[in-house]
Structures are given as C-alpha cells and as structure tokens.
Design a protein around this motif. Structure first.
Motif: not given
Length: 383
Positions: A112-114, A159-160, A314-317
């Motif tokens: 939750c913290d990119k 955090h979005g 990978v862009a995000e988890v």
C-alpha cells in the motif's frame, strides 16, 4: 478451521468470500467490522484464521482511518497518507490478539506504499519501470525528468489506488500533455471516472503541487503492447504463490483501470499475441512477485507487456486486488481458489517453503463478456 473476515459487512467482497467458504462446506466466517476494529473492539483470538479485506467503500471507515472530524465527500481526494497510517495501525490492532492472518501486516503496508513496494520488487530482480527519487512538487519533477532525459512519466500518489489522483504526463520542450482522473472543484480535488486531458502547464503544475503533500511516486511511462485499437495490460491474481486468474484491461488511453469505462479484453488473444515463451516468462515474474510477500495468501499484480511483446514489467502490486467478478479458473473464482488453497494444504506448504509451488501453466481464467461490470471504489491502497 475457524475463519474470520475483517471487512465491511455489507461489502460485496465479504459476501463473495463468505459464499466461497460456504460452498466448500465450511461454517460461515465470523465478520469483524472495520468500524469495530477502529473503535477499540477486541481483536481475533489465537486459533482464528483471519482474512483482512479492503476497508473501502464505507465513508465512516474512511473517516476513522483518517482520524477526521467529518467523512470525505464522494470521490474526494483527501487524506490519502492519513488513511494509509490508519490502515497500518488497524492491521496492528487486528494482529495483536495472536490470530493467524492471511494478509501479513508488513506485506500489506509495503503493497500500500508504492515507493516501498517498488523498492522491494526491484531488490528482488522483478522487472519494474524505473522510478525517480522522491519529488515534492512540479519544479522538482521537471528538473528530475530533464536530468534523466525522460519525456513521459506516471505521477502517482504513494498511497492511492483505482487510478485516483494519477497523472499520465508527457513533456516535450514547453509542450505539456497530461491525462488525469483528478477533477478540480472550487472546494477541493475529486476523483473522476472520466479521465480528462490537459495541455496547460500551469494547470498541470498546480495539480502536482496540490497532491505532492500526500507523497508521490513517479515512474517512467513504458509503452504498452496493444490489441486492435487499444493498449492492454493485465490484472493477475496469485494465490499461495501461483498465478491463477487474470483479466485483460483494454483502453484507448494510458489509464486502463476497468472502473474508468475501459473494456475487458480477450485473454486468449493476448496470450496468442505474446506467444508461449513470453507468457511463461510473465507468469514466472508473477510467481517472483508473490514470493516477495510470502506470508500473504493472495496478491493482485498489474502486469504489462511492452510494445513488441518480448518484454514485460510489473506496474503495481495490490493488497486487495482479488475482486475479479466472473473470472473463473478450473471453475473457481478468486475467492474459491483461496479457500481451496486453505483446505488442500497448499497455503501451509507454500508458506512453510517460503516460496511458490511449481506452476501448472499460469493464469488461465475464463472471462465474462467484454464490458462486464467492474469495481468503482477508491480504496486506501491497492485494489
């Protein structure tokens, strides 16, 4: 097996997981509302097996997470960093009773913290877009882009989620082009389901400066592969280390989130375009991502093939990225797959080994028709 769900009782996520539990012949899980967690309720006791679900889609829970006096207005972009801090504190309260959590609090805090998530993936050798050092406003952003020689970036609140507050930015000399979900109102910033384009540098600069205090993560904008007239990427759900379900997100613009009106694409067509070797490599990467969070039952991975289909990143988890309504693999949705991993021993074996079991071909989920309904919530972290 004593299952407990920490969630918002009327939320469809809790309902879908409960349905999967009952279908497996297990007793219905106890539900501990997020409101109760955040107002001092006793945590689950030792011996309970606890799934922590998203706290999103509940104005009062959002208010409590942010420790605010009043709830946010629908779609309002406010207090994202405060909501993150509230989530981390809430996870600590849930864990304090000694129950076994299916979402490790530290894993969730990282996802939750990119910025932290990008650093963990990069350290593990997972292919990710290059990122800028911390930037705190428009002037610093432009200077950092110029130093790197980058013309296109994604500016994201640290955090979005759900593309809330994201700016897809392209600069060339004095020309600026931005696509963003941010809608400016006289009394605040709001998340819009209809991304808008902006070519006025002063306006874009003002947006960046207004969201910067929440914390920014800035990544290089990599060119995604396309199918037909749309660019595509994937949401892949990995359960107990194994990629099991996937949905294609197809868009005519740079923001592919389905709740923004984009379509579900054809997974078979994407696999054919990528070819067996590139697909297998991408699913191997998803296993490596899951192995970065070995104490968490499921993760949602945003994966993109780049132009030419030979490379991927990978862009995000996403900590709460398993809501894929109607996407089935082996006749099971993502929730049924998680229950199966709990009952057949795969979760215990994977966790004990500290890594994934051998893949059985990767995500092969059957998808519903294009344009099927997708989630619209704005959550305090990845979903």
């Amino acid at each position: 097996m004593r299952l407990t769900v920490v969630g918002n009782p009327d939320n469809r996520r809790v309902g879908l997981f409960t349905r999967a539990v009952l279908a497996a012949g297990l007793p219905p899980p106890a539900v501990l509302p997020w409101v109760d967690v955040l107002t001092g309720a006793a945590p689950p006791a030792p011996g309970a097996l606890v799934r922590v679900d998203s706290p999103g889609e509940d104005p009062e829970v959002d208010r409590l997470l942010r420790r605010a006096a009043v709830p946010a207005r629908p779609g309002e972009l406010v207090g994202l960093a405060d909501a993150y801090a509230g989530l981390v504190a809430g996870l600590g309260r849930v864990a304090a009773g000694g129950a076994e959590l299916l979402n490790d609090p530290d894993d969730v805090a990282v996802m939750c913290d990119k910025r932290r998530c990008h650093a963990r993936l990069s350290a593990a050798g997972v292919p990710v877009p290059a990122a800028l050092p911390p930037v705190h406003g428009w002037a610093q952003l432009r200077a950092a882009m110029a130093t790197r020689g980058w013309g296109r970036v994604f500016v994201k609140p640290a955090h979005g989620s759900s593309a809330a507050g994201v700016i897809a930015l392209a600069v060339a000399g004095r020309r600026v082009q931005a696509v963003t979900t941010i809608e400016v109102a006289p009394d605040g910033l709001f998340n819009s389901l209809r991304p808008r384009r902006c070519a006025d540098e002063a306006e874009v600069a003002a947006l960046v400066d207004r969201i910067a205090p929440e914390g920014l993560h800035v990544e290089r904008w990599l060119p995604k592969a396309g199918l037909g007239d749309r660019v595509v990427d994937l949401r892949v759900v990995a359960v107990a280390g194994r990629p099991t379900h996937a949905v294609v997100r197809a868009a005519r613009g740079p923001l592919t989130n389905l709740h923004l009106g984009n379509a579900r694409g054809d997974l078979a067509a994407l696999r054919a375009a990528a070819g067996p070797a590139a697909w297998a490599a991408a699913m191997g990467t998803c296993e490596r991502v899951a192995a970065c969070f070995p104490r968490t039952l499921q993760v949602g991975i945003d994966l993109m093939f780049l132009v030419g289909w030979r490379r991927h990143a990978v862009a995000e988890v996403n900590a709460f990225g398993d809501l894929l309504p109607g996407v089935l693999a082996g006749g099971r949705d993502t929730y049924a797959e998680q229950v199966r991993a709990l009952t057949d021993g795969r979760w215990e074996r994977w966790r004990a080994a500290g890594g994934p079991e051998p893949s059985r071909g990767g995500a092969t989920g059957r998808e519903p028709a294009r344009g099927a309904a997708a989630g619209r919530e704005v959550l305090p972290c990845g979903a």
